[in-house]
Design a protein around this motif. Structure first.
Motif, PDB file in Angstrom:
ATOM      1  N   UNK A  86       6.329 -25.962  -9.121  1.00 51.79           N
ATOM      2  CA  UNK A  86       6.380 -25.068 -10.129  1.00 51.79           C
ATOM      3  C   UNK A  86       7.108 -23.895  -9.627  1.00 51.79           C
ATOM      4  N   UNK A  87       7.238 -23.582  -8.313  1.00 53.68           N
ATOM      5  CA  UNK A  87       7.758 -22.412  -7.600  1.00 53.68           C
ATOM      6  C   UNK A  87       9.140 -22.709  -7.243  1.00 53.68           C
ATOM      7  N   UNK A  88       9.822 -23.984  -7.669  1.00 51.23           N
ATOM      8  CA  UNK A  88      11.050 -24.638  -7.099  1.00 51.23           C
ATOM      9  C   UNK A  88      11.356 -24.185  -5.692  1.00 51.23           C
ATOM     10  N   UNK A  89      10.531 -24.327  -4.843  1.00 51.20           N
ATOM     11  CA  UNK A  89      10.452 -24.395  -3.548  1.00 51.20           C
ATOM     12  C   UNK A  89      10.428 -25.858  -2.723  1.00 51.20           C
ATOM     13  N   UNK A  90      10.070 -26.863  -3.440  1.00 50.21           N
ATOM     14  CA  UNK A  90       9.713 -28.055  -2.780  1.00 50.21           C
ATOM     15  C   UNK A  90      10.081 -29.400  -3.872  1.00 50.21           C
ATOM     16  N   UNK A  91      10.789 -30.326  -3.366  1.00 54.67           N
ATOM     17  CA  UNK A  91      11.135 -31.564  -3.978  1.00 54.67           C
ATOM     18  C   UNK A  91      10.479 -32.672  -3.238  1.00 54.67           C
ATOM     19  N   UNK A  92       9.677 -33.250  -4.009  1.00 52.40           N
ATOM     20  CA  UNK A  92       9.024 -34.374  -3.073  1.00 52.40           C
ATOM     21  C   UNK A  92       8.935 -35.729  -4.012  1.00 52.40           C
ATOM     22  N   UNK A  93       9.441 -36.730  -3.471  1.00 53.37           N
ATOM     23  CA  UNK A  93       9.398 -38.088  -3.956  1.00 53.37           C
ATOM     24  C   UNK A  93       9.944 -39.394  -3.075  1.00 53.37           C
ATOM     25  N   UNK A  94      10.742 -40.146  -3.627  1.00 56.30           N
ATOM     26  CA  UNK A  94      10.813 -41.564  -3.032  1.00 56.30           C
ATOM     27  C   UNK A  94      12.537 -41.536  -2.920  1.00 56.30           C
ATOM     28  N   UNK A  95      13.056 -42.526  -1.960  1.00 58.22           N
ATOM     29  CA  UNK A  95      14.205 -42.910  -2.022  1.00 58.22           C
ATOM     30  C   UNK A  95      14.274 -44.450  -1.722  1.00 58.22           C
ATOM     31  N   UNK A  96      15.329 -45.013  -2.104  1.00 54.22           N
ATOM     32  CA  UNK A  96      15.609 -46.398  -2.043  1.00 54.22           C
ATOM     33  C   UNK A  96      16.855 -46.872  -1.772  1.00 54.22           C
ATOM     34  N   UNK A  97      16.963 -47.837  -1.215  1.00 56.36           N
ATOM     35  CA  UNK A  97      18.475 -48.632  -1.124  1.00 56.36           C
ATOM     36  C   UNK A  97      18.228 -49.742  -1.903  1.00 56.36           C
ATOM     37  N   UNK A  98      18.689 -50.225  -2.952  1.00 56.65           N
ATOM     38  CA  UNK A  98      18.715 -51.320  -3.838  1.00 56.65           C
ATOM     39  C   UNK A  98      18.638 -52.551  -3.113  1.00 56.65           C
ATOM     40  N   UNK A  99      17.409 -53.090  -3.193  1.00 61.49           N
ATOM     41  CA  UNK A  99      16.993 -54.542  -2.672  1.00 61.49           C
ATOM     42  C   UNK A  99      16.933 -54.560  -1.369  1.00 61.49           C
ATOM     43  N   UNK A 100      16.709 -53.335  -0.703  1.00 59.94           N
ATOM     44  CA  UNK A 100      16.446 -53.324   0.779  1.00 59.94           C
ATOM     45  C   UNK A 100      15.249 -52.513   1.366  1.00 59.94           C
ATOM     46  N   UNK A 101      15.317 -51.144   1.469  1.00 57.79           N
ATOM     47  CA  UNK A 101      14.528 -50.427   2.074  1.00 57.79           C
ATOM     48  C   UNK A 101      14.022 -49.060   1.154  1.00 57.79           C
ATOM     49  N   UNK A 102      12.927 -48.524   1.058  1.00 59.22           N
ATOM     50  CA  UNK A 102      12.609 -47.337   0.412  1.00 59.22           C
ATOM     51  C   UNK A 102      11.564 -46.742   1.069  1.00 59.22           C
ATOM     52  N   UNK A 103      11.286 -45.314   0.734  1.00 61.58           N
ATOM     53  CA  UNK A 103      10.470 -44.458   1.551  1.00 61.58           C
ATOM     54  C   UNK A 103      10.206 -43.258   0.926  1.00 61.58           C
ATOM     55  N   UNK A 104       9.529 -42.437   1.578  1.00 63.22           N
ATOM     56  CA  UNK A 104       9.285 -41.068   1.024  1.00 63.22           C
ATOM     57  C   UNK A 104      10.256 -39.874   1.327  1.00 63.22           C
ATOM     58  N   UNK A 105      10.325 -38.816   0.876  1.00 57.29           N
ATOM     59  CA  UNK A 105      10.981 -37.772   1.373  1.00 57.29           C
ATOM     60  C   UNK A 105      10.473 -36.542   0.694  1.00 57.29           C
ATOM     61  N   UNK A 106      10.612 -35.217   1.315  1.00 53.04           N
ATOM     62  CA  UNK A 106      10.247 -34.165   0.746  1.00 53.04           C
ATOM     63  C   UNK A 106      11.288 -32.976   1.428  1.00 53.04           C
ATOM     64  N   UNK A 107      11.749 -32.189   0.413  1.00 50.64           N
ATOM     65  CA  UNK A 107      12.712 -30.972   0.772  1.00 50.64           C
ATOM     66  C   UNK A 107      11.965 -29.599   0.416  1.00 50.64           C
ATOM     67  N   UNK A 108      12.081 -28.935   1.399  1.00 56.08           N
ATOM     68  CA  UNK A 108      11.796 -27.417   1.042  1.00 56.08           C
ATOM     69  C   UNK A 108      12.850 -26.177   1.316  1.00 56.08           C
ATOM     70  N   UNK A 109      12.708 -25.425   0.445  1.00 54.79           N
ATOM     71  CA  UNK A 109      13.669 -24.207   0.950  1.00 54.79           C
ATOM     72  C   UNK A 109      12.746 -22.763   1.009  1.00 54.79           C
ATOM     73  N   UNK A 110      13.374 -21.945   1.743  1.00 54.81           N
ATOM     74  CA  UNK A 110      12.876 -20.362   1.894  1.00 54.81           C
ATOM     75  C   UNK A 110      12.661 -19.839   0.291  1.00 54.81           C
ATOM     76  N   UNK A 111      11.949 -18.950   0.463  1.00 53.63           N
ATOM     77  CA  UNK A 111      11.417 -18.251  -0.595  1.00 53.63           C
ATOM     78  C   UNK A 111      11.878 -16.591  -0.361  1.00 53.63           C
ATOM     79  N   UNK A 112      12.137 -15.763  -1.670  1.00 51.51           N
ATOM     80  CA  UNK A 112      12.231 -14.275  -1.234  1.00 51.51           C
ATOM     81  C   UNK A 112      13.650 -14.144  -0.745  1.00 51.51           C
ATOM     82  N   UNK A 113      13.947 -13.022   0.126  1.00 55.18           N
ATOM     83  CA  UNK A 113      15.238 -12.671   0.656  1.00 55.18           C
ATOM     84  C   UNK A 113      16.112 -13.791   1.354  1.00 55.18           C
TER      85      UNK A 113
END
Length: 127
Positions: A86-113
């Motif tokens: 909701x704050x647009x500071x984190x994206x979390x989910x999954x990644x995958x390579x078709x027919x091979x591997x998959x896993x989780x990921x998270x991305x964050x960014x700083x807030x304010x100035x």
């Protein structure tokens, strides 16, 4: 100043493998125009060499999807699907390579100035 929900800027992330490999840290620079995303990632491979990946994707509300392709010997595209908080500071989910591997990921960014400085720096980088 751009929209607070705009994903443009520098994001710091980590993705996890499904096996006993250690997680990988990365830095992503995203540019959002309308619902489209573009950008690139920087990370280090298991041999200690830098890797650059190109990102193409889109956002629909809180749903963020993109495909990452590396600019080197990696033959497979990696598909990411995540949810923006909701704050647009984190994206979390999954990644995958078709027919091979998959896993989780998270991305964050700083807030304010700090976020505004990174966003202004990132905007001219688009490819």
């Amino acid at each position: 100043m751009s929209d607070a929900l705009d994903l443009t800027g520098v994001w710091h992330g980590i993705f996890n493998y499904p096996r006993s490999l250690p997680p990988t840290h990365f830095v992503a620079t995203l540019i959002e125009r309308g619902a489209s995303l573009a950008g690139e990632t920087e990370e280090t491979d298991s041999d200690g060499r830098p890797l650059t990946g190109l990102i193409q994707g889109h956002r629909a509300g809180a749903a963020v999807t993109f495909v990452k392709t590396y600019d080197d010997r990696h033959a497979h595209a990696i598909h990411y699907a995540g949810t923006l908080d909701a704050e647009a500071t984190e994206i979390a989910g999954t990644w995958r390579i078709e027919g091979q591997w998959s896993g989780s990921f998270v991305m964050v960014r700083p807030t304010g100035k700090a976020a505004e400085v990174e966003r202004e720096t990132a905007e001219p980088i688009g490819r």
